[in-house]
Design a protein around this motif. Structure first.
Motif, PDB file in Angstrom:
ATOM      1  N   ARG A 136       0.833  -1.204   0.000  1.00 46.23           N
ATOM      2  CA  ARG A 136       0.000   0.000   0.000  1.00 46.23           C
ATOM      3  C   ARG A 136       0.871   1.258   0.000  1.00 46.23           C
ATOM      4  NH1 ARG A 136      -5.614  -0.575   1.946  1.00 46.23           N
ATOM      5  NH2 ARG A 136      -6.121  -2.799   2.001  1.00 46.23           N
ATOM      6  N   ARG A 137       1.931   1.245   0.792  1.00 50.67           N
ATOM      7  CA  ARG A 137       2.830   2.395   0.826  1.00 50.67           C
ATOM      8  C   ARG A 137       3.566   2.543  -0.512  1.00 50.67           C
ATOM      9  NH1 ARG A 137       3.968   3.853   6.551  1.00 50.67           N
ATOM     10  NH2 ARG A 137       5.981   4.682   5.914  1.00 50.67           N
ATOM     11  N   HIS A 138       3.913   1.407  -1.110  1.00 51.66           N
ATOM     12  CA  HIS A 138       4.561   1.425  -2.428  1.00 51.66           C
ATOM     13  C   HIS A 138       3.605   2.009  -3.465  1.00 51.66           C
ATOM     14  CE1 HIS A 138       5.908  -0.704  -6.233  1.00 51.66           C
ATOM     15  NE2 HIS A 138       7.002  -0.076  -5.868  1.00 51.66           N
ATOM     16  N   LEU A 139       2.334   1.650  -3.392  1.00 51.41           N
ATOM     17  CA  LEU A 139       1.326   2.196  -4.305  1.00 51.41           C
ATOM     18  C   LEU A 139       1.215   3.706  -4.142  1.00 51.41           C
ATOM     19  CD1 LEU A 139      -1.135   1.877  -6.264  1.00 51.41           C
ATOM     20  CD2 LEU A 139      -2.532   1.410  -4.223  1.00 51.41           C
ATOM     21  N   ALA A 140       1.173   4.171  -2.886  1.00 49.20           N
ATOM     22  CA  ALA A 140       1.050   5.612  -2.640  1.00 49.20           C
ATOM     23  C   ALA A 140       2.293   6.347  -3.145  1.00 49.20           C
ATOM     24  CB  ALA A 140       0.862   5.865  -1.144  1.00 49.20           C
ATOM     25  N   TRP A 141       3.472   5.772  -2.916  1.00 52.26           N
ATOM     26  CA  TRP A 141       4.710   6.406  -3.390  1.00 52.26           C
ATOM     27  C   TRP A 141       4.737   6.478  -4.915  1.00 52.26           C
ATOM     28  CZ3 TRP A 141       8.269   3.814  -6.492  1.00 52.26           C
ATOM     29  CH2 TRP A 141       9.400   4.561  -6.826  1.00 52.26           C
ATOM     30  N   ALA A 142       4.380   5.378  -5.579  1.00 57.35           N
ATOM     31  CA  ALA A 142       4.408   5.347  -7.043  1.00 57.35           C
ATOM     32  C   ALA A 142       3.404   6.330  -7.623  1.00 57.35           C
ATOM     33  CB  ALA A 142       4.108   3.928  -7.546  1.00 57.35           C
ATOM     34  N   THR A 143       2.223   6.422  -7.023  1.00 57.07           N
ATOM     35  CA  THR A 143       1.205   7.346  -7.516  1.00 57.07           C
ATOM     36  C   THR A 143       1.679   8.789  -7.390  1.00 57.07           C
ATOM     37  OG1 THR A 143      -0.542   5.782  -6.871  1.00 57.07           O
ATOM     38  CG2 THR A 143      -1.200   8.068  -7.251  1.00 57.07           C
ATOM     39  N   ALA A 144       2.303   9.110  -6.254  1.00 54.10           N
ATOM     40  CA  ALA A 144       2.809  10.473  -6.057  1.00 54.10           C
ATOM     41  C   ALA A 144       3.940  10.782  -7.038  1.00 54.10           C
ATOM     42  CB  ALA A 144       3.304  10.640  -4.617  1.00 54.10           C
ATOM     43  N   ALA A 145       4.815   9.805  -7.284  1.00 50.52           N
ATOM     44  CA  ALA A 145       5.931  10.028  -8.212  1.00 50.52           C
ATOM     45  C   ALA A 145       5.424  10.266  -9.628  1.00 50.52           C
ATOM     46  CB  ALA A 145       6.874   8.820  -8.185  1.00 50.52           C
ATOM     47  N   ILE A 146       4.435   9.488 -10.058  1.00 54.38           N
ATOM     48  CA  ILE A 146       3.870   9.668 -11.393  1.00 54.38           C
ATOM     49  C   ILE A 146       3.122  11.002 -11.479  1.00 54.38           C
ATOM     50  CG2 ILE A 146       2.097   8.800 -12.966  1.00 54.38           C
ATOM     51  CD1 ILE A 146       4.677   7.243 -13.145  1.00 54.38           C
ATOM     52  N   ALA A 147       2.425  11.383 -10.412  1.00 56.47           N
ATOM     53  CA  ALA A 147       1.698  12.659 -10.419  1.00 56.47           C
ATOM     54  C   ALA A 147       2.672  13.834 -10.558  1.00 56.47           C
ATOM     55  CB  ALA A 147       0.877  12.792  -9.139  1.00 56.47           C
ATOM     56  N   ALA A 148       3.827  13.749  -9.898  1.00 54.16           N
ATOM     57  CA  ALA A 148       4.811  14.823 -10.002  1.00 54.16           C
ATOM     58  C   ALA A 148       5.367  14.912 -11.428  1.00 54.16           C
ATOM     59  CB  ALA A 148       5.947  14.580  -9.002  1.00 54.16           C
ATOM     60  N   VAL A 198      10.948   5.204 -12.554  1.00 52.77           N
ATOM     61  CA  VAL A 198       9.828   4.851 -11.669  1.00 52.77           C
ATOM     62  C   VAL A 198       8.752   4.052 -12.383  1.00 52.77           C
ATOM     63  CG1 VAL A 198      10.220   6.901 -10.263  1.00 52.77           C
ATOM     64  CG2 VAL A 198       8.520   6.981 -12.077  1.00 52.77           C
ATOM     65  N   ALA A 199       8.819   3.965 -13.714  1.00 57.19           N
ATOM     66  CA  ALA A 199       7.709   3.369 -14.469  1.00 57.19           C
ATOM     67  C   ALA A 199       7.474   1.912 -14.108  1.00 57.19           C
ATOM     68  CB  ALA A 199       7.972   3.510 -15.968  1.00 57.19           C
ATOM     69  N   ASP A 200       8.546   1.119 -13.996  1.00 57.92           N
ATOM     70  CA  ASP A 200       8.350  -0.298 -13.697  1.00 57.92           C
ATOM     71  C   ASP A 200       7.704  -0.492 -12.330  1.00 57.92           C
ATOM     72  OD1 ASP A 200       9.269  -1.214 -16.098  1.00 57.92           O
ATOM     73  OD2 ASP A 200      11.307  -1.627 -15.400  1.00 57.92           O
ATOM     74  N   ASP A 201       8.092   0.339 -11.366  1.00 60.19           N
ATOM     75  CA  ASP A 201       7.463   0.227 -10.049  1.00 60.19           C
ATOM     76  C   ASP A 201       6.007   0.667 -10.096  1.00 60.19           C
ATOM     77  OD1 ASP A 201       9.181  -0.764  -7.820  1.00 60.19           O
ATOM     78  OD2 ASP A 201      10.565   0.681  -8.674  1.00 60.19           O
ATOM     79  N   ALA A 202       5.711   1.703 -10.860  1.00 57.40           N
ATOM     80  CA  ALA A 202       4.322   2.143 -10.989  1.00 57.40           C
ATOM     81  C   ALA A 202       3.473   1.046 -11.640  1.00 57.40           C
ATOM     82  CB  ALA A 202       4.249   3.426 -11.804  1.00 57.40           C
ATOM     83  N   ARG A 203       4.018   0.416 -12.672  1.00 63.32           N
ATOM     84  CA  ARG A 203       3.288  -0.677 -13.328  1.00 63.32           C
ATOM     85  C   ARG A 203       3.033  -1.828 -12.362  1.00 63.32           C
ATOM     86  NH1 ARG A 203       7.645   0.358 -17.856  1.00 63.32           N
ATOM     87  NH2 ARG A 203       6.514   1.794 -19.228  1.00 63.32           N
ATOM     88  N   ALA A 204       4.057  -2.165 -11.574  1.00 62.44           N
ATOM     89  CA  ALA A 204       3.910  -3.267 -10.625  1.00 62.44           C
ATOM     90  C   ALA A 204       2.880  -2.918  -9.547  1.00 62.44           C
ATOM     91  CB  ALA A 204       5.259  -3.585  -9.990  1.00 62.44           C
ATOM     92  N   ALA A 205       2.933  -1.696  -9.046  1.00 64.02           N
ATOM     93  CA  ALA A 205       1.959  -1.285  -8.026  1.00 64.02           C
ATOM     94  C   ALA A 205       0.539  -1.336  -8.581  1.00 64.02           C
ATOM     95  CB  ALA A 205       2.291   0.132  -7.547  1.00 64.02           C
ATOM     96  N   LEU A 206       0.375  -0.940  -9.833  1.00 62.27           N
ATOM     97  CA  LEU A 206      -0.952  -0.968 -10.451  1.00 62.27           C
ATOM     98  C   LEU A 206      -1.439  -2.401 -10.647  1.00 62.27           C
ATOM     99  CD1 LEU A 206      -3.349   0.416 -11.739  1.00 62.27           C
ATOM    100  CD2 LEU A 206      -2.017   0.656 -13.855  1.00 62.27           C
ATOM    101  N   ARG A 207      -0.518  -3.309 -11.048  1.00 62.80           N
ATOM    102  CA  ARG A 207      -0.922  -4.717 -11.210  1.00 62.80           C
ATOM    103  C   ARG A 207      -1.493  -5.271  -9.918  1.00 62.80           C
ATOM    104  NH1 ARG A 207       3.750  -5.264 -14.283  1.00 62.80           N
ATOM    105  NH2 ARG A 207       4.943  -6.065 -12.502  1.00 62.80           N
ATOM    106  N   TRP A 208      -0.839  -4.929  -8.802  1.00 63.62           N
ATOM    107  CA  TRP A 208      -1.318  -5.443  -7.516  1.00 63.62           C
ATOM    108  C   TRP A 208      -2.631  -4.779  -7.116  1.00 63.62           C
ATOM    109  CZ3 TRP A 208      -1.543  -2.634  -2.771  1.00 63.62           C
ATOM    110  CH2 TRP A 208      -1.972  -3.405  -1.686  1.00 63.62           C
ATOM    111  N   ALA A 209      -2.676  -3.445  -7.181  1.00 70.11           N
ATOM    112  CA  ALA A 209      -3.861  -2.723  -6.717  1.00 70.11           C
ATOM    113  C   ALA A 209      -5.083  -3.028  -7.569  1.00 70.11           C
ATOM    114  CB  ALA A 209      -3.579  -1.222  -6.717  1.00 70.11           C
ATOM    115  N   HIS A 210      -4.880  -3.313  -8.838  1.00 72.25           N
ATOM    116  CA  HIS A 210      -5.995  -3.575  -9.751  1.00 72.25           C
ATOM    117  C   HIS A 210      -6.878  -4.716  -9.247  1.00 72.25           C
ATOM    118  CE1 HIS A 210      -8.020  -5.166 -13.372  1.00 72.25           C
ATOM    119  NE2 HIS A 210      -7.984  -3.912 -13.798  1.00 72.25           N
ATOM    120  N   ASP A 211      -6.280  -5.673  -8.555  1.00 75.33           N
ATOM    121  CA  ASP A 211      -7.023  -6.855  -8.115  1.00 75.33           C
ATOM    122  C   ASP A 211      -7.501  -6.763  -6.674  1.00 75.33           C
ATOM    123  OD1 ASP A 211      -6.652  -8.077 -10.601  1.00 75.33           O
ATOM    124  OD2 ASP A 211      -4.691  -8.835 -10.022  1.00 75.33           O
ATOM    125  N   VAL A 212      -7.368  -5.596  -6.042  1.00 71.99           N
ATOM    126  CA  VAL A 212      -7.840  -5.407  -4.670  1.00 71.99           C
ATOM    127  C   VAL A 212      -9.067  -4.493  -4.724  1.00 71.99           C
ATOM    128  CG1 VAL A 212      -7.241  -4.624  -2.349  1.00 71.99           C
ATOM    129  CG2 VAL A 212      -5.480  -5.652  -3.808  1.00 71.99           C
TER     130      VAL A 212
END
Length: 807
Positions: free
Chosen positions: A434-446, A475-489
């Motif tokens: 969850r923290r990884h998802l929040a970090w990746a989302t903030a990095a992509i937003a910036a 950061v793209a690979d981490d953002a993609r990975a975070a999205l893969r996980w969050a998509h199924d929750v």
């Protein structure tokens, strides 16, 4: 006797093994040399000792012959311990010729060399091979001491003394007796596996080297001894195919050799390429490669490939003596147990990163109890010193976890019960993700915020785009990975939708138009609000037109219209349908499979009743009608002018740009070139103020393409090239070489700059092939230009090749 015959110490060792009836291959493995070197030594012995064959050589090499040793049978007994005190290898030493030479040189120059690296990388094997190379230069031998069984650092001296076979110290401490014995010797001492005794080993080595000037030490450890005179020698993974490595690399050679030992036939060239990818996924770690190769006979390459996602369970079955090397997991368990609890937690949690990460990113993701966020930098440094993370120098410093370490960390966190989807943090793994998802989302937003400027400003700071693209790539690979996980929750749908939307926008800016389309469609699927979902589908359709894949755009506009109707948004549905109708006449060159006749009328008939009270939809319908009428028809001009005025009054620059495009085409069709120039110039003025985005990217690129075409029609080559160069420089064309260069190739061909056409041709073809060789007749003109150039150069073969591209 041997000395009198001129037999060297290494030849004497070979002679001993010949007497023991060892084969050349066995001698080579025992002495860490090549078979060819053994053959050379045997030939030399036959000549020096005057015997005819190998059997006679073995019979001659009796006890009396050998005991004379190096002093011709006179003087005191030889008390040196020979190189055979090194571990006897049970398998061949494969590759690592450069590393071996470098390590031998380092030990020759420095009294303490520590070979460092993660567990299983091959430190011990490389160190013993280097020691064997150095044995001849050490009059008092080479001693190997395995420190794995030692748990108390005060017992290091006793362990070394026992390895040397020393007697009772007779009233002195064991260490004093050992140092006294070695004080006048010239020898090499190998201390293997020091990582669990680092402090004690450092104290022992410092005393040893201070008292014994002829002693050199080669240590192996996952971390340095941290002594001021220590020479650190990082042992990398085995070389992999590709990059700077010529041929297949040592990793593939090791895999093939160990698979052959397991009874597997030599692989085909295609299978060797698959093996190269397996070795790459195993980061070139020797133990992992050997364990994988040993299972090929039972699993096949396909089984190994599938099993790498669960490699900690797959890769087992190693040494029965050394428990650490029974499996990949046991190797890492040994390293993990040496860490304190906070560093163990930090190692587990950074496993959620899929790419290199900074200390700040690690603090954001892993900085919760028992990890102090303020102390994460120090913790990462300790993990790197233990060879559990790879340090990547730069500004700022980044860290990388090997894939095996990543799986290990997430496996340990996953040992807890699975998270309740409604809980905020039901397990450590869930909390870290969850923290990884929040970090990746903030990095992509910036990153997305940085590109939120108009086209003119975006073009003005083109020099800054390479750095932005590099930041995105990190950061793209981490953002993609975070999205893969969050998509199924289910509980994280909103967060996943936000990240997918941000990725859609930033992928557009990066020029990854195919992924841009996919992310917007994914975000639309996650969106709860119907109007938001429709807007996202419109952006996805826009990405389709940007890629010149009109069929995808038509599909997505239809999906947007259906979603809008279902969500009670008839105006949005009418707008989507009108855009589809407009594309059929405005951009037929990007539609590979043309819809059946009558499709346009059907789309507009469906759209018109839905457009009541929706001015954007009404203007889009009017523009589509203008494109559908013959250019010489007065009604076409009247419809286009009405659409331009209505869009201007509405303050919608994109609708106005589309209507101006219709008006430009009508002026050209009527032969009024100055009016066409005026219309396209007004269009570019409008577009300069809009932010480039997926929904308008085709409008922008088409604006410059038409400006270049109209300038050519007017005979203004300078303007045509300027517009074509701007088209190529559009940020969202950075990865799409065929889109960036197609127009420029045709302009340069007509301008006579043939060399520039051929340079762009390579970028065009490379980009077109990366994009999947899309069928888009709009690109044909540029490809025809290359064909023409090859014809002018009398290169018939290349001309035929480019005709095939055109087709």
């Amino acid at each position: 006797m041997l000395a009198d015959a001129g037999v060297s110490e290494r030849e004497a060792e070979v002679l001993d093994l010949v007497a023991a009836r060892a084969t050349n291959a066995e001698i080579a493995a025992r002495l860490f040399v090549s078979v060819r070197t053994v053959e050379s030594h045997v030939s030399s012995l036959l000549r020096k000792l005057g015997v005819a064959d190998r059997r006679a050589l073995a019979d001659l090499a009796g006890p009396a012959t050998r005991t004379g040793g190096g002093n011709g049978g006179t003087g005191p007994p030889d008390t040196r311990l020979p190189a055979r005190t090194l571990p006897v290898p049970l398998t061949s030493f494969v590759g690592r010729s450069a590393e071996l030479a470098d390590l031998v040189a380092a030990v020759g120059r420095n009294r303490l060399v520590t070979a460092t690296g993660p567990g299983g990388v091959g430190k011990t094997r490389l160190a013993t091979a280097a020691a064997a190379e150095l044995a001849g230069a050490r009059p008092d031998g080479v001693w190997f001491v395995d420190l794995v069984p030692v748990s108390d650092p005060t017992l290091i001296a006793s362990t070394v003394s026992a390895a040397l076979g020393l007697d009772d110290p007779r009233g002195r401490t064991v260490e004093e007796a050992l140092l006294s014995h070695l004080s006048d010797r010239q020898a090499l001492l190998i201390l293997d596996n020091c990582e669990h005794l680092v402090d004690g080993a450092a104290v022992f080595v410092e005393r040893l080297l201070g008292r014994c000037p002829g002693i050199h030490v080669l240590a192996t450890s996952q971390t340095r001894l941290m002594l001021p005179f220590e020479w650190a020698f990082p042992v990398p993974g085995l070389s992999l195919p590709g990059g700077a490595v010529e041929g297949e690399g040592d990793a593939v050679a090791l895999f093939v050799e160990r698979a052959r030992q397991a009874g597997v036939a030599d692989p085909s060239p295609a299978d060797r390429r698959r093996i190269g990818e397996i070795c790459r996924r195993l980061d070139g770690v020797a133990l992992a490669i050997e364990l994988a190769a040993a299972r090929v006979a039972s699993l096949g390459l396909d089984g190994i490939e599938r099993g790498l996602s669960e490699r900690l369970r797959l890769l087992a079955g190693g040494s029965r003596i050394d428990e650490r090397h029974r499996s990949l997991r046991s190797t890492i368990d040994w390293s993990y147990a040496l860490l304190d609890p906070a560093d163990q937690a930090l190692l587990r949690r950074v496993g959620v990163f899929h790419a290199r990460f900074t200390a700040a990113a690690a603090a954001a993701v892993a900085g919760f109890a028992p990890v102090d966020a303020a102390a994460v930098t120090d913790g990462l440094a300790r993990l790197a010193e233990h060879s559990l993370l790879v340090t990547v120098p730069g500004e700022p410093t980044r860290y990388r976890a090997l894939e095996t370490i990543r799986q290990y960390g997430t496996d340990l966190m996953g040992d807890e019960p699975p998270p309740d989807e409604d809980a905020t943090a039901a397990s450590e793994l869930d909390a870290a993700r969850r923290r990884h998802l929040a970090w990746a989302t903030a990095a992509i937003a910036a990153l997305d915020e940085w590109t939120d400027v108009g086209l003119a400003d975006a073009l003005a700071r083109a020099d800054e785009m390479p750095r932005w693209r590099a930041d995105f790539d990190r950061v793209a690979d981490d953002a993609r990975a975070a999205l893969r996980w969050a998509h199924d929750v289910p509980a994280l749908r909103a967060e996943a939708a936000a990240l997918a939307t941000g990725l859609g926008s930033t992928c557009f800016g990066r020029g990854l138009l195919g992924e841009c389309l996919h992310r917007y469609e994914q975000a639309a699927d996650l969106a709860d609000d119907p109007a938001t979902a429709v807007d996202l589908l419109l952006s996805a359709a826009g990405a389709g037109t940007c890629r010149h894949v009109g069929g995808e755009a038509l599909r997505l506009w239809r999906a947007a219209a259906d979603a809008a109707v279902a969500g009670g948004e008839p105006g949005l549905a009418a707008y989507a349908l009108a855009r589809s109708a407009e594309l059929l006449n405005r951009g037929p060159g990007i539609i590979a499979a043309q819809p059946p006749p009558g499709t346009l009328d059907a789309l507009l008939s469906e759209a018109e009743p839905l457009a009541a009270g929706a001015p954007r939809a009404q203007i889009a319908i009017l523009t589509a009608r203008a494109f559908d009428l013959p250019e010489t028809d007065a009604a076409a001009r009247e419809a286009a002018e009405r659409a331009v005025a209505a869009a201007h009054d509405l303050g919608d620059p994109l609708l106005e740009s589309g209507a101006l495009d219709a008006l430009s085409a009508i002026h050209l069709g009527r032969g009024d070139v100055p009016a066409a120039v005026a219309a396209v110039t007004a269009r570019l003025d409008l577009l300069a103020r809009v932010r480039p985005a997926a929904h308008n990217g085709m409008e922008i690129s088409d604006g410059y393409a038409m400006a270049s075409e109209i300038a050519l029609t007017a005979g203004d080559f300078a303007a045509a090239r300027r517009y074509a160069d701007t088209l190529a420089a559009l940020p969202f064309h950075s990865e799409e070489g065929h889109l960036a260069t197609s127009r420029r190739m045709s302009v340069d061909a007509l301008a006579g700059d043939l060399a520039r056409v051929l340079v762009d041709a390579e970028r065009f073809r490379s980009g077109w092939e990366r994009a999947g060789r899309p069928v888009a007749t709009s690109l044909g003109k540029g490809a025809y230009a290359v064909t023409m150039v090859h014809g002018l150069r009398d290169d018939d073969e290349a001309r035929a090749e480019w005709f095939a591209v055109v087709a």
